[in-house]
Design an enzyme around this catalytic site. Sequence first.
Site, short mmCIF file in Angstrom:
data_model
loop_
_atom_site.label_atom_id
_atom_site.label_comp_id
_atom_site.label_asym_id
_atom_site.label_seq_id
_atom_site.Cartn_x
_atom_site.Cartn_y
_atom_site.Cartn_z
CG HIS A 467 17.62 -14.36 -5.19
ND1 HIS A 467 17.08 -15.16 -4.20
CD2 HIS A 467 16.78 -14.47 -6.25
CE1 HIS A 467 15.98 -15.72 -4.65
NE2 HIS A 467 15.77 -15.31 -5.87
CD GLU A 707 -5.60 1.39 -4.24
OE1 GLU A 707 -4.76 0.51 -4.45
OE2 GLU A 707 -5.93 1.78 -3.09
CG ASP A 731 -5.63 -2.97 -6.27
OD1 ASP A 731 -5.88 -4.16 -6.51
OD2 ASP A 731 -4.87 -2.62 -5.36
CB CYS A 778 0.78 6.53 -7.58
SG CYS A 778 -0.61 5.74 -6.74
#
Length: 848
Positions: A467, A707, A731, A778
């Site tokens: 990581h 959305e 979305d 966005c």
Amino acid sequence: MSGAAGRVGLVLVSHSRVLAEATEALARQMTGEAVTIACAAGAGDGGAELGTDATAIAAAIERVCGPAGAVVLMDIGGAILSAETALELIDPAIAARTRLTGGPIVEGAVAAAVRAAAGGTLDQVTAEARQALVPKAEQLGEAERPASAVVAATDAAAAAAVAATDAAAAAAVAATDAAAAAAVAATDAVALAATVELAIADPGGLHARPAARLITRAVAFDAAITLENVTAARGPVPASSLIALASLGARRGDVLRLRGTGRQAVEAVEALAALLQRDAPPAAPTAPPASCHAIPVAPGVALGPMVRLVRSIPEVPETTVDDPAAEAERLRRALDLAAQDLGSALRGTDILDAHQALLCDPALVDEAISRIERERCNAAWAFRQAIDAAAAIYRQLDDPYLRAREADVHDVGDAVVRALLGGAAAVLPDGPPAVVVAEDLTPSEAARLEPGRVLGVIDRRGGPTSHAAILLRSAGIPAVAGAAALVPDAGGARAGLDGATGEVWLDPDPETTIELQRRQAALRASRRPPGARDGRLRLACGREVELWANVAGPSDARVAREAGAVGIGLLRTEMLFLDRVDEPGEDEQAELLAEIFAAFAGAPIVVRTLDAGGDKALPYLDLDAEANPSLGVRGVRLSLARPALLEAQLRAILVAGRGHDIRVLIPMVSTAAEVSAVRAALERAHEALAATGAAHRWPVATGIMVEVPSAALMAERLARQADFFSIGTNDLTQHTLAAERGHPRLHALADPAHPAVLRLVRAVVEAGHAAKRPVSVCGEAAGDPGVAPLLVGLGITRLSMCASAFDAVEDALAGASFADLATIAEEALAVDDAAAARATHAAARRPG
């Protein structure tokens, strides 16, 4: 008093009042107030003396035993006799609904409380308590079965429930398939179970981050979930422990058997299978064949003075304590502090999910607390032993990707030890920018490295799949790993490295220095320097397209400002909430926001209110499980359902926004009434601050996220309430095409280039232009070079994206005029699917 919400109640019978109350506190950390728990412990006034009282136990049973019944857990000897006597003192009907169990009082209470909170029957809760020691015994190698098969206590409970409700059916199942018998759940009215087998696609196998996401998602369903590595014959294990999942050693290509039992078993298995089969991330670089090289980790060339990362981990004493209960509480407080420490470093990364899962992992926490109670050892020693045992599990795994997760375990352990004994996170010595040498760099250490101070990183251990390596690549810091043979643990004044080839030089000679400088110059020439971009692209016709940034934290903000973003087009404030076990206070929110705002002083900043719910659960809000959380109480719906939470956040935004150009963005809007309600809450926040004389930003523009298809279709009406529109294509695509984001079989369908999505974008643009309302995008489509030109052709002039996508979007728009792009967009609206829509732009870019 009946059990909470009709659930099975618990009675804790102990000779020690302190022990019973501490056990209750531990159980409530897992379930909150969802289960009624009564302590009947101690003797004499207030239970101050050691002993038990049958009369007190009887009264406790009567308090908690509702229609669902009660389970009584006891510690030793006399407690059992007193409990049996208590059953003779109470109403026979209540006694018939009461079970005495020989399960361990501490582990049993926790396991029983969790099962009761999930709506388990009396038999299921009793069985859960009785089997509570099985996972611990198997992990420690004290059970008859292999330690690698960490069998879930929930399976045993489910099997017991089957036997209790339909013994003949259970016996028939067991006779044909013992494993399947453990996966069949019996409820009061219906028995549901689901099983699916799938192959792991991720090159890293079932490593920490997908495992953490799986755990988080699994608890949202009313179902008991287990996983089994069919290929390696390991498991089954519960989908509730990061370490238990790690013990499966699931590598790419291994077949996992996912089983669910309970009311939502089918939905849970489908959702978790989709999560496990998501597209794998890009492969990390591999080591070059030359044995004299280190392992390439992050591309780039570094040359400069060499410093070593200084760690401050105190020595852990092997001492005992007089009050184990108080010491266990010290550990719990330290876990909270460690969560905050790691959260400040890893905020905005999915790596944080894995660390938070470890901090809550029962295989770590329960084992440490049990060791404190059993051996009376201090909290730091107990947790260090649990950490070492967990690290050993990762260390012995065959797959190098999974072995790399050992560093995550140590990162969490170090944070907890620092919280208990003092010490600070690893720091760099003061001085000019330098090449940093580390010994197995941890994720939180990597996240704290500032690119401005760190020229490059040489990790003497580590590897390309850790990581820490992922974070270094994300930050653009050149790095190599596995360099112990090339760089000793002491000595050397200067260092050079090439993160693409793995080459490392200690005190390079003049010729090598010149070569490294030449490589650096070539890399710089191939990149756009940060100062060369002002965030405004000029099309061939002179029309401007603005590049804004999506930001989740201070480091994102600084990188975006350096990359030349016009402003922050989307500040995801949920990142201030998601990485915690408690709700951040208003002042703390304002402080964190102010740090982000400072990076964009003088520039516009769009701040989205809390977008939680759905796949972003907040543990301290106790959100109800939902069959379809993406269509449930999330975004603005959650904020309006928790007005105190919303108004505290709005006040923090206004206070932090003093002197800044901030705008408030409302997520997941589907009706005009929602916009009106948030505007009213914003007015109340302003009035409350004004009444106290607190300096704050006012007024502020208020916009909505588009959305939901209803918002796009009603954009003309919503423009009367909203000052601007920001289209969230992630979305919007998911809801328009009824295709869940990340679903492995719906990847081609869930494409924002689909003409249906583009038509909704056009509707919003037209409504915005008619009402003189700015419209931006966005979502991820804004940074997709195959979609961004179509959006611009539809009239979008503001694109907000991750700053790393700026170059690709600029390249995609280079040399185009608005008229060209509008023509391409019209063609895309007329085709049948996303692939054809993308092809319109690709065809226009081909020469000739």
